[in-house]
Design an enzyme around this catalytic site. Structure first.
Site, mmCIF file in Angstrom:
data_model
loop_
_atom_site.group_PDB
_atom_site.id
_atom_site.type_symbol
_atom_site.label_atom_id
_atom_site.label_comp_id
_atom_site.label_asym_id
_atom_site.label_seq_id
_atom_site.Cartn_x
_atom_site.Cartn_y
_atom_site.Cartn_z
ATOM 1 N N SER A 358 4.350 21.683 8.767
ATOM 2 C CA SER A 358 4.772 22.911 9.426
ATOM 3 C C SER A 358 6.077 23.313 8.784
ATOM 4 C CB SER A 358 4.976 22.699 10.924
ATOM 5 O OG SER A 358 5.719 23.783 11.433
ATOM 6 N N ARG A 359 6.093 24.501 8.180
ATOM 7 C CA ARG A 359 7.305 24.921 7.486
ATOM 8 C C ARG A 359 8.398 25.376 8.433
ATOM 9 N NH1 ARG A 359 4.999 26.386 2.002
ATOM 10 N NH2 ARG A 359 2.868 26.221 2.617
ATOM 11 N N LEU A 360 8.020 25.608 9.682
ATOM 12 C CA LEU A 360 9.039 26.053 10.632
ATOM 13 C C LEU A 360 9.590 24.866 11.393
ATOM 14 C CD1 LEU A 360 7.194 29.250 11.550
ATOM 15 C CD2 LEU A 360 9.570 29.173 10.852
#
Lengths: 441, 451
Positions: A358-360
């Site tokens: 998850s890049r966030l």
């Protein structure tokens, strides 16, 4: 030379004009499945809706120098060469009705269960301009799936695009359904877009969602494989446009696209049939843009609304490095990878922890989940990586610290197991993993 | 000036029957309907028919619409007013503020001549252990950051902005090509919040925008950088994320123009397109342009024609690998493909050079040993191999690093590490000084401080 060409053109135009009114009427010249070559219609606009008698409906996909191309979206009886084609004077668009919440519909706002149009239909533009970059704000509010491996390790926020990718029968759709069911009472409108799924599968999705009371806030937007391919091509865009309409009103919307690989294959079919040059793996050159312009609508809008998109992609033999998959991975804000091997071992959901991202990350988690998540993820990844290298090595040869770490990792993996529709609240997740994290200190 | 009429329309192409032939490739033309203008760029002229590429959607365009010339072509602001601002590919500001234009310049500038180009420069530290060690930089370098989807290119670019731009004290340019709009907005917000925006000029043509926007934004962005270099006479940092997307959008356009596509659908003009852009990114005696260029590797295929066309212009490359990312080792650098023109004993000194070679030898050996250990166990290794196995694992862990820009994700504070400390640490690990330490203590730390 110029003068001569003008003269020829004007003569021709006048000749046609005098003969009959081809500005609004045309004739079918060629038929390739759902793609028609049409003469006449000199005054038609690109993407204008056209009718072939009351037999078929389509839109203009190319205006050539001598003829134009029409792709069909509806066909009730056979179209023949020489049939009359009438322009409607309006752009092709989808329809939507607020009454369709709770039902299975298509992009014409027709109830697929009773084949009737909904009342209060309104037009929805299929193609909308990109959202201005400055209208976006940070994605920070969580959207809980109720699945601990996602909410804790690879969290999803409102306005995030998170890909769900895996082989056939690894539980991809199930994650989407769990997520929809878990939105009960959260004031999130859910749109499940089914592309090229069998009718049986869509009915099953409907009955599952209905059983858990999730249809109250869900629309199933379906395009089946036996419809004209252009319908399948336009359905996800139309679904996103419906979501955009609600987002601009300040609502939170969750969109599932099941699945984008089928969508890409359909687009490839149409593109090759229309004679366009094939690119990598014979997909059209703008396949990346087609997906990107759609998924880029997913965002946290500055007015408070959001569109969260969970596209699904089916792969073969666990290979996430094929063309379409890597394209979509490079668009989305992260991916949940499901592995057939883990599925067979009984791990549910069959998350591949190494490949999921998850890049966030922590930006969409509460402080306690964020802190716990980063510890648990590190421990788990260490365990998985080390257990591969030391698969056959003697555990006794390891130091105490390493041995402890290994048994802790094993326990974390076991606690990630969770069956369908058994949602865990964030508090339950924290409780379940907190003691493992404490053991470390 | 009226040029002619539209005679055909498709997704990415409009054909114009010319009445006036005074028109050249890359001229900008427009048609008017319902009070709005649709712009096109002329791409090809066949006798009295011009093929043009639309800037936006062609929905609603008809045969017979009149086409006019847009005087001056594509123009970009060419003054101090570019600083702190965000532009689109066509030179318009998109940050919601007004722009009092004082001077503009056509974005299709010529490339530099051989005599204008300057190649000397000082060493530039990034504070990222693996980069400074395996792929050291100097001012004026072009460094490529390569990786497949989702292995951490953008994070690395952001960390470099954080480490180098903040420490550099000079003006910089960021060009966003075909990447996520969310990340573009986040970059803007972060720069604004940390008061760093006033030295930065940004141009965006992101992935939701038309092929024309994504293809031309690099020219607009380079015009910004050239202003800083040529008029302000400064050393400029140029960040480009992502160069591959320019080539990709060119192939979308090329396919619609009916060109023969080469190699996986790339445009026929792949090599000349890349050269045209890369030859503009150079240092002159006025100032240097140091660029970091993220390059996407499609389908994880490092042999891809577009990737290689770009690589031939670069001075160094950092390759990120999915197999390493999968193990949770970030930055996920593949040391065997990561290199720099600077890695010679003359440029970085014999000690650094020797250490790089030794580390690569260890890690290459480790790959072999890993397979043996998985089958036979560790006990059967010779003492030498046993040491290589464990020291390599420590080295591998040592080259991970907590990043400033991922603090919220990892919960670890970012670290800026001096190259001298890296050389000392690597030497110590190789010499066996830390053989008794647990390997996990080397993960996600800055310099080692074991007393």
């Amino acid at each position: 030379m110029d003068g001569y060409i003008n003269e020829v053109v004007n003569d021709k135009i006048n000749a046609i004009k005098n003969k009959n009114n081809v500005y609004e009427l045309g004739r079918v010249l060629q038929i390739h499945d759902y793609i028609l070559e049409v003469s006449g219609l000199e005054n038609a606009a690109f993407f204008e809706r056209v009718f072939i008698g009351n037999k078929a409906e389509g839109y203009i996909n190319r205006i050539g120098r001598k003829s134009l191309t029409v792709v069909l979206v509806k066909k009730s009886s056979p179209v023949f060469v020489g049939d009359e084609v009438a322009a409607s004077g309006e752009m092709f668009c989808a329809y939507y009705s607020a009454n369709s919440i709770g039902h299975i519909v298509d992009i014409f706002a027709e109830d697929k269960l009773c084949n009737q149009f909904f009342s209060g239909r309104e037009k929805i533009n299929i193609e909308t301009p990109p959202l201005p970059i400055m209208d976006r704000t940070r994605v920070h509010r969580p959207l809980y799936t109720g699945i601990s491996s996602i909410d804790l390790l690879y969290p999803i926020g409102r306005g995030q695009r998170q890909l769900i990718i895996g082989d056939k029968k690894t539980g991809k759709t199930q994650i989407a359904l769990d997520t929809i069911v878990n939105q009960r009472g959260e004031d999130v409108l859910c749109i499940y877009i089914a592309i090229g799924k069998s009718k049986k599968e869509v009915k099953e999705v409907y009955s599952e969602l209905f059983r858990y009371g999730a249809m109250e806030y869900t629309i199933i937007l379906a395009a089946f494989q036996d419809e004209c391919a252009p319908v399948l091509l336009n359905t996800p865009q139309a679904g996103i446009s419906i979501a955009e309409k609600y987002m601009l009103q300040g609502r939170d919307v969750l969109v599932i696209i099941d699945d984008l690989k089928k969508h890409a294959d359909n687009y490839r079919e149409i593109s090759l049939l229309s004679g366009k040059a094939p690119g990598r793996d014979a997909y059209p050159s703008d396949i990346f843009f087609t997906h990107a312009s759609m998924l880029e609508k997913g965002c946290q809008h500055k007015n408070g609304g959001s569109i969260t998109i969970l596209p699904i992609v089916e792969i073969k033999n666990g290979d996430i490095t094929d063309y379409i998959s890597t394209n979509i991975i490079s668009i989305t804000d992260g991916q949940i990878v499901l592995s057939a091997k883990n599925y067979e071992r009984g791990q549910k959901p069959a998350t591949d922890f190494g490949l999921s991202v998850s890049r966030l990350g922590g930006a969409v988690q509460t402080a306690d989940l964020r802190k716990l998540g980063s510890i648990v993820r590190r421990e788990l990844l260490f365990y998985l990586e080390t257990s591969v290298v030391f698969e056959l090595a003697n555990m006794d040869g390891m130091g105490n610290e390493l041995r402890d770490k290994m048994s802790r990792g094993k326990e974390i993996l076991a606690r990630m197991n969770q069956y369908r529709f058994e949602a865990r609240t964030p508090q339950e997740v924290v409780k379940l993993f907190e003691e493992l994290a404490e053991m470390r200190q | 000036m009226r040029l002619g009429k539209i005679i055909s329309v498709s997704n990415l192409r409009v054909d114009i029957l010319l009445e006036n032939r005074k028109i050249d490739i890359r001229n900008i033309v427009y048609a008017e309907r319902d009070g709005r203008r649709d712009y096109f760029e002329v791409a090809q002229i066949d006798g009295s028919i011009a093929l043009a590429i639309p800037f936006g959607s062609v929905n609603g365009l008809k045969k017979g619409l009149d086409v006019y010339l847009h005087e001056g072509g594509l123009q970009m602001e060419y003054s101090d007013r570019i600083l702190g601002r965000v532009f689109n590919a066509f030179g318009g500001p998109i940050d919601g503020l007004t722009l009092q234009s004082s001077c503009t310049k056509n974005i299709y500038n010529k490339s530099l001549t051989l005599s204008e180009i300057e190649i000397a420069g000082d060493i530039l530290h990034t504070g990222i252990k693996a980069l400074d060690f395996f792929a050291p930089m100097q001012k004026g370098f072009k460094m490529g950051l390569l990786g497949g989807a989702g292995v951490g290119k953008t994070v690395l670019i952001k960390e470099l902005i954080n480490n180098v731009y903040k420490g550099f004290g000079s003006n910089s340019v960021f060009i966003g090509i075909g990447e996520r709009s969310r990340e573009g907005k986040e970059l803007y917000d972060e720069m604004l919040e940390s008061n760093l925006l006033d030295k930065l000029a940004i141009a965006f043509g992101q992935m939701g925008e038309s092929p024309m926007a994504r293809s031309r934004v690099v020219y607009s962005g380079l015009t910004l950088a050239e202003y800083l270099r040529d008029e302000k006479k400064q050393d400029v940092l140029l960040f480009i994320d992502n160069m591959y997307r320019m080539i990709q959008s060119n192939s979308e356009i090329s396919a619609e123009l009916g060109h023969m596509l080469v190699d996986n659908g790339y445009s026929t003009t792949l090599l000349s397109d890349v050269s045209e852009v890369e030859e503009r990114i150079n240092s002159t005696e006025n100032g240097s342009v140091t660029s970091f260029q993220a390059i996407y590797i499609p389908a994880d295929d490092l042999a891809d024609a577009a990737v290689n066309a770009l690589l031939s212009h670069l001075d160094g490359q950092v390759v990120l690998d999915r197999k390493i990312a999968e193990k949770g080792l970030y930055p996920a650098i593949d040391v065997f493909h990561t290199k720099s023109r600077l890695v010679t004993p003359e440029k970085i000194g014999k000690r650094h050079y020797g250490l790089v070679n030794e580390v690569i030898r260890y890690l290459a050996q480790y790959q072999e040993l890993e397979k043996i250990v998985a089958v036979l166990g560790i006990e059967d290794l010779s003492e030498e191999n046993y040491n290589i196995f464990y020291r390599s694992r420590k080295l591998r862990n040592y080259f991970t690093q907590p990043m400033f820009v991922t603090e919220q994700f990892t919960g670890l504070a970012g670290q800026f590490v001096e190259i001298s400390a890296v050389l000392d640490d690597v030497e110590a690990i190789l010499s066996g000084k830390y053989d008794a330490e647990d390997e996990s203590t080397f993960s996600y730390v800055g310099a080692i401080n074991h007393g």
